[in-house]
Motif scaffolding. Structure first.
Motif, mmCIF file in Angstrom:
data_model
loop_
_atom_site.group_PDB
_atom_site.id
_atom_site.type_symbol
_atom_site.label_atom_id
_atom_site.label_comp_id
_atom_site.label_asym_id
_atom_site.label_seq_id
_atom_site.Cartn_x
_atom_site.Cartn_y
_atom_site.Cartn_z
ATOM 1 N N UNK A 187 3.269 5.622 -1.912
ATOM 2 C CA UNK A 187 3.764 5.193 -3.210
ATOM 3 C C UNK A 187 3.393 6.245 -4.245
ATOM 4 N N UNK A 188 4.346 6.627 -5.060
ATOM 5 C CA UNK A 188 4.091 7.576 -6.142
ATOM 6 C C UNK A 188 4.296 6.821 -7.445
ATOM 7 N N UNK A 189 3.229 6.771 -8.228
ATOM 8 C CA UNK A 189 3.227 6.005 -9.469
ATOM 9 C C UNK A 189 3.711 4.573 -9.235
ATOM 10 N N UNK A 203 -1.301 13.506 -14.781
ATOM 11 C CA UNK A 203 -1.435 13.160 -13.370
ATOM 12 C C UNK A 203 -0.363 12.199 -12.902
ATOM 13 N N UNK A 204 0.135 12.491 -11.721
ATOM 14 C CA UNK A 204 0.960 11.563 -10.980
ATOM 15 C C UNK A 204 0.030 10.997 -9.905
ATOM 16 N N UNK A 205 0.190 9.745 -9.536
ATOM 17 C CA UNK A 205 -0.708 9.108 -8.581
ATOM 18 C C UNK A 205 0.054 8.710 -7.330
ATOM 19 N N UNK A 206 -0.447 9.163 -6.171
ATOM 20 C CA UNK A 206 0.137 8.794 -4.882
ATOM 21 C C UNK A 206 -0.892 7.968 -4.122
ATOM 22 N N UNK A 207 -0.473 6.816 -3.595
ATOM 23 C CA UNK A 207 -1.393 5.971 -2.838
ATOM 24 C C UNK A 207 -0.840 5.666 -1.451
ATOM 25 N N UNK A 257 -10.949 -2.330 8.102
ATOM 26 C CA UNK A 257 -11.047 -1.284 9.126
ATOM 27 C C UNK A 257 -10.228 -0.053 8.744
ATOM 28 N N UNK A 258 -9.593 -0.089 7.582
ATOM 29 C CA UNK A 258 -8.732 1.018 7.184
ATOM 30 C C UNK A 258 -9.199 1.695 5.908
ATOM 31 N N UNK A 259 -8.279 2.472 5.321
ATOM 32 C CA UNK A 259 -8.565 3.233 4.111
ATOM 33 C C UNK A 259 -7.457 3.042 3.090
ATOM 34 N N UNK A 260 -7.847 3.112 1.829
ATOM 35 C CA UNK A 260 -6.895 3.284 0.741
ATOM 36 C C UNK A 260 -7.162 4.678 0.202
ATOM 37 N N UNK A 261 -6.135 5.505 0.217
ATOM 38 C CA UNK A 261 -6.253 6.886 -0.229
ATOM 39 C C UNK A 261 -5.429 7.040 -1.505
ATOM 40 N N UNK A 262 -6.064 7.567 -2.548
ATOM 41 C CA UNK A 262 -5.379 7.785 -3.818
ATOM 42 C C UNK A 262 -5.482 9.256 -4.180
ATOM 43 N N UNK A 263 -4.327 9.896 -4.293
ATOM 44 C CA UNK A 263 -4.278 11.293 -4.729
ATOM 45 C C UNK A 263 -3.900 11.306 -6.196
ATOM 46 N N UNK A 264 -4.594 12.093 -6.978
ATOM 47 C CA UNK A 264 -4.220 12.342 -8.371
ATOM 48 C C UNK A 264 -3.674 13.755 -8.388
ATOM 49 N N UNK A 265 -2.368 13.833 -8.612
ATOM 50 C CA UNK A 265 -1.652 15.098 -8.508
ATOM 51 C C UNK A 265 -1.322 15.594 -9.908
ATOM 52 N N UNK A 266 -1.945 16.684 -10.316
ATOM 53 C CA UNK A 266 -1.662 17.196 -11.655
ATOM 54 C C UNK A 266 -0.288 17.864 -11.705
ATOM 55 N N UNK A 267 0.455 17.506 -12.714
ATOM 56 C CA UNK A 267 1.760 18.140 -12.941
ATOM 57 C C UNK A 267 1.826 18.527 -14.416
ATOM 58 N N UNK A 268 2.452 19.630 -14.731
ATOM 59 C CA UNK A 268 2.519 20.029 -16.145
ATOM 60 C C UNK A 268 3.543 19.194 -16.906
ATOM 61 N N UNK A 269 3.206 18.835 -18.139
ATOM 62 C CA UNK A 269 4.185 18.164 -18.976
ATOM 63 C C UNK A 269 5.045 19.222 -19.668
ATOM 64 N N UNK A 270 5.880 18.816 -20.593
ATOM 65 C CA UNK A 270 6.799 19.749 -21.262
ATOM 66 C C UNK A 270 6.067 20.873 -21.996
#
Length: 153
Positions: A83-85, A66-70, A47-60
């Motif tokens: 949760x982040x990564x 991508x960093x992943x937030x769920x 009855x719910x959701x799993x949401x996954x964000x792929x957050x682009x961040x620049x490397x050096x």
């Protein structure tokens, strides 16, 4: 044999009614910076959701990684961790589904409310409009009201 055929037809029809909601799928934040496309994948879980964000961040070197937030929510307004990564971030969300096209979210960081979001799914199921009201300015200075649009891919 006719009973079996009827059973198969009824099963097929009922599975269509169980099909994923128009919220499910991959969404892209409109006006994402080239090379830094923010995506949200929404999957129904019970009855719910799993949401996954792929957050682009620049490397050096400035390349996008991508960093992943769920977030896993039952859409009942109860607090769930972000949760982040794979690790707790200190941020939580309380997501409540109002009706088939609207949600209301309270965002907290370390127990303190930092913002609210109201989301609306367009009647055609192709756009999510999110009105964010951020109470606390973070390192990127995001305090205030902002409207975002997510386009279904």
């Amino acid at each position: 044999m006719k009973r079996m055929a009827l059973f198969v037809v009824l099963l097929a029809l009922s599975s269509e009614s169980w099909a994923a909601s128009p919220w499910s799928g991959v969404w892209v934040l409109r006006d994402s910076t080239k090379g830094f496309r923010l995506t949200m994948t929404l999957v129904e879980v019970g009855a719910g959701w799993k949401i996954t964000y792929r957050i682009p961040v620049p490397d050096a070197r400035g390349a996008a990684v991508s960093s992943v937030m769920t977030i896993e929510t039952k859409l009942d307004g109860k607090e769930v961790p972000n949760l982040v990564d794979g690790k707790p971030s200190g941020q939580t969300m309380e997501i409540r589904k109002i009706d088939s096209r609207h949600t209301f979210t309270v965002v907290k960081f370390q127990g303190k409310q930092t913002g609210i979001s109201k989301s609306e799914l367009s009647p055609d199921g192709k756009v999510i409009k999110t009105e964010n009201e951020i109470a606390v300015s973070g390192p990127n200075g995001m305090a205030g009201k902002k409207i975002q649009y997510w386009d279904k891919q």
